[in-house]
Design an enzyme around this catalytic site. Structure first.
Site, PDB file in Angstrom:
ATOM      1  N   ASP A   2       0.818  -1.210   0.000  1.00  0.00           N
ATOM      2  CA  ASP A   2       0.000   0.000   0.000  1.00  0.00           C
ATOM      3  C   ASP A   2       0.858   1.269   0.000  1.00  0.00           C
ATOM      4  O   ASP A   2       1.923   1.296   0.606  1.00  0.00           O
ATOM      5  CB  ASP A   2      -0.918  -0.019   1.229  1.00  0.00           C
ATOM      6  CG  ASP A   2      -2.093   0.929   1.068  1.00  0.00           C
ATOM      7  OD1 ASP A   2      -2.368   1.364  -0.052  1.00  0.00           O
ATOM      8  OD2 ASP A   2      -2.737   1.231   2.099  1.00  0.00           O
ATOM      9  N   GLY A   3       0.341   2.280  -0.656  1.00  0.00           N
ATOM     10  CA  GLY A   3       0.994   3.591  -0.607  1.00  0.00           C
ATOM     11  C   GLY A   3       1.515   4.110  -1.936  1.00  0.00           C
ATOM     12  O   GLY A   3       2.116   5.185  -1.992  1.00  0.00           O
ATOM     13  N   ARG A   6      -0.176   7.604  -2.923  1.00  0.00           N
ATOM     14  CA  ARG A   6       0.300   8.736  -2.125  1.00  0.00           C
ATOM     15  C   ARG A   6       1.741   9.086  -2.458  1.00  0.00           C
ATOM     16  O   ARG A   6       2.127  10.250  -2.529  1.00  0.00           O
ATOM     17  CB  ARG A   6       0.157   8.416  -0.623  1.00  0.00           C
ATOM     18  CG  ARG A   6      -1.258   8.597  -0.115  1.00  0.00           C
ATOM     19  CD  ARG A   6      -1.459   7.941   1.231  1.00  0.00           C
ATOM     20  NE  ARG A   6      -1.578   6.490   1.073  1.00  0.00           N
ATOM     21  CZ  ARG A   6      -1.463   5.632   2.078  1.00  0.00           C
ATOM     22  NH1 ARG A   6      -1.194   6.054   3.292  1.00  0.00           N
ATOM     23  NH2 ARG A   6      -1.608   4.338   1.850  1.00  0.00           N
ATOM     24  N   HIS A  19       2.325   3.244  -9.224  1.00  0.00           N
ATOM     25  CA  HIS A  19       2.215   1.788  -9.427  1.00  0.00           C
ATOM     26  C   HIS A  19       3.440   1.248 -10.171  1.00  0.00           C
ATOM     27  O   HIS A  19       3.909   0.155  -9.861  1.00  0.00           O
ATOM     28  CB  HIS A  19       0.922   1.446 -10.165  1.00  0.00           C
ATOM     29  CG  HIS A  19      -0.309   1.800  -9.383  1.00  0.00           C
ATOM     30  ND1 HIS A  19      -0.465   1.430  -8.054  1.00  0.00           N
ATOM     31  CD2 HIS A  19      -1.416   2.517  -9.698  1.00  0.00           C
ATOM     32  CE1 HIS A  19      -1.620   1.902  -7.608  1.00  0.00           C
ATOM     33  NE2 HIS A  19      -2.210   2.566  -8.580  1.00  0.00           N
ATOM     34  N   ASN A  50     -10.781  -3.096  -5.969  1.00  0.00           N
ATOM     35  CA  ASN A  50      -9.986  -2.101  -6.700  1.00  0.00           C
ATOM     36  C   ASN A  50     -10.539  -1.738  -8.085  1.00  0.00           C
ATOM     37  O   ASN A  50     -10.114  -0.752  -8.686  1.00  0.00           O
ATOM     38  CB  ASN A  50      -8.523  -2.549  -6.837  1.00  0.00           C
ATOM     39  CG  ASN A  50      -7.717  -2.402  -5.557  1.00  0.00           C
ATOM     40  OD1 ASN A  50      -6.799  -3.167  -5.296  1.00  0.00           O
ATOM     41  ND2 ASN A  50      -8.055  -1.407  -4.729  1.00  0.00           N
ATOM     42  N   ARG A  53     -11.683   1.892  -8.941  1.00  0.00           N
ATOM     43  CA  ARG A  53     -10.789   3.007  -9.291  1.00  0.00           C
ATOM     44  C   ARG A  53     -11.001   3.429 -10.744  1.00  0.00           C
ATOM     45  O   ARG A  53     -11.687   2.742 -11.496  1.00  0.00           O
ATOM     46  CB  ARG A  53      -9.342   2.568  -9.048  1.00  0.00           C
ATOM     47  CG  ARG A  53      -9.120   2.272  -7.574  1.00  0.00           C
ATOM     48  CD  ARG A  53      -7.684   2.005  -7.277  1.00  0.00           C
ATOM     49  NE  ARG A  53      -7.519   1.776  -5.850  1.00  0.00           N
ATOM     50  CZ  ARG A  53      -6.365   1.820  -5.209  1.00  0.00           C
ATOM     51  NH1 ARG A  53      -5.260   2.089  -5.881  1.00  0.00           N
ATOM     52  NH2 ARG A  53      -6.296   1.596  -3.913  1.00  0.00           N
ATOM     53  N   ARG A 169       2.184  -4.882   6.275  1.00  0.00           N
ATOM     54  CA  ARG A 169       1.442  -3.887   5.504  1.00  0.00           C
ATOM     55  C   ARG A 169       2.215  -2.577   5.497  1.00  0.00           C
ATOM     56  O   ARG A 169       2.540  -2.042   6.556  1.00  0.00           O
ATOM     57  CB  ARG A 169       0.039  -3.646   6.080  1.00  0.00           C
ATOM     58  CG  ARG A 169      -0.716  -2.626   5.220  1.00  0.00           C
ATOM     59  CD  ARG A 169      -2.172  -2.503   5.550  1.00  0.00           C
ATOM     60  NE  ARG A 169      -2.801  -1.579   4.606  1.00  0.00           N
ATOM     61  CZ  ARG A 169      -4.066  -1.620   4.227  1.00  0.00           C
ATOM     62  NH1 ARG A 169      -4.860  -2.538   4.722  1.00  0.00           N
ATOM     63  NH2 ARG A 169      -4.538  -0.745   3.365  1.00  0.00           N
TER      64      ARG A 169
HETATM   65  C1  IPE Z   1      -1.095   0.271  -4.071  1.00  0.00           C
HETATM   66  O1  IPE Z   1      -1.292   1.377  -3.294  1.00  0.00           O
HETATM   67  C2  IPE Z   1      -2.074  -0.845  -3.831  1.00  0.00           C
HETATM   68  C3  IPE Z   1      -2.936  -1.148  -5.000  1.00  0.00           C
HETATM   69  C4  IPE Z   1      -4.232  -1.273  -4.871  1.00  0.00           C
HETATM   70  C5  IPE Z   1      -2.368  -1.378  -6.328  1.00  0.00           C
HETATM   71  P1  IPE Z   1      -2.531   2.386  -3.417  1.00  0.00           P
HETATM   72  O2  IPE Z   1      -2.834   2.607  -4.855  1.00  0.00           O
HETATM   73  O3  IPE Z   1      -3.650   1.908  -2.570  1.00  0.00           O
HETATM   74  O4  IPE Z   1      -1.872   3.700  -2.806  1.00  0.00           O
HETATM   75  P2  IPE Z   1      -2.544   4.787  -1.861  1.00  0.00           P
HETATM   76  O5  IPE Z   1      -3.119   4.070  -0.673  1.00  0.00           O
HETATM   77  O6  IPE Z   1      -3.590   5.487  -2.680  1.00  0.00           O
HETATM   78  O7  IPE Z   1      -1.398   5.664  -1.486  1.00  0.00           O
HETATM   79 MG    MG Z   2      -4.203   2.282  -0.593  1.00  0.00          MG
END
Ligand code: IPE
Ligand code: MG
Length: 227
Positions: A2-3, A6, A19, A50, A53, A169
């Site tokens: 995750d992250g 951001r 990504h 997901n 999105r 995580r």
């Molecule tokens: C990657 O992080 C996880 C995926 C779903 C590919 P995020 O895309 O959730 O990143 P943040 O939480 O918006 O920063």
């Molecule tokens: Mg996320």
């Protein structure tokens, strides 16, 4: 993992750049885990939720999966890593499904760490699909009525894969978000604020060190004078 979003936003970049950066981290960390002797490395790449999105973001992630699968098929043997996708693959394109099948086939002859990539994966969805498959087998006279935990596990996407010891995580949230619900019953959790693209081997080392200092009783009681 995750992250990513951001990380990109903090740099004034589109989320998709996060990504791409995250997929490089995935490569680096997989190799590191292999090199330190990890046998199974499982990542949560894309959840059943997901798809909500933007089209652009989903397409970018699907493209990364395509790229990674092709690369894995070509390099699995020399990298000593085999790749398996976990999740409901029925929603993926025939092209991606064919690549996933090919990876599985090539991986059968590979000695080394198994990398499980959870894609269109949700813990509840996995349990539900397993229950439906069991019900079908039962109705067809191919399964017993007295199903036990080991018997049910064999219907999950993770059939044959040991339960995780540690779940890490990144990205600061302290929740499981539908990851390995059944398999995580006795897993140790380790959370870090580090955003996934910035995640490094030092974090793997720290998680393993923390794991080593925890007292795992699996519901039992520690014997006097031991551990
Ligand atoms: C990657 O992080 C996880 C995926 C779903 C590919 P995020 O895309 O959730 O990143 P943040 O939480 O918006 O920063
Ligand atoms: Mg996320």
């Amino acid at each position: 993992m995750d992250g990513n979003g951001r990380w990109a936003t903090n740099r004034g970049l589109p989320r998709t750049a996060g990504h791409s950066a995250g997929s490089e981290t995935f490569r680096r960390i997989s190799r590191y885990c292999r090199d330190i002797g990890v046998e199974y490395f499982t990542v949560y790449a894309f959840s059943t939720e997901n798809w909500k999105r933007s089209h652009e973001e989903v397409e970018a992630i699907l493209k990364l999966l395509d790229k990674y699968l092709r690369e894995a098929i070509d390099t699995m043997e020399q990298e000593r890593m085999k790749l398996v996708l976990l999740g409901d693959l029925s929603r993926l394109s025939p092209q991606l499904r064919a690549l996933a099948d090919r990876a599985l086939e090539v991986g059968r002859n590979v000695q080394g760490m198994q990398v499980n990539v959870c894609f269109n994966y949700g813990g509840r969805d996995e349990i539900l699909r397993a229950a439906k498959r069991y019900a079908e087998d039962y109705a067809a006279g191919k399964a017993d009525a007295d199903l036990d935990e080991a018997g049910f596990s064999a219907y999950l996407d993770s059939a044959g894969i040991p339960d995780p010891d540690i779940i890490i995580r990144s990205g600061g949230e302290q929740r499981t978000s539908n990851f390995l619900l059944w398999q995580s019953a006795y897993a140790e959790y380790w959370f870090t604020d580090t955003l996934w693209p910035d995640f490094g081997p030092a974090e793997i080392d720290a998680a393993i060190a923390a794991f080593g200092s925890r007292d795992r009783r699996f519901g039992g009681v520690k014997e006097a004078g031991k551990g």
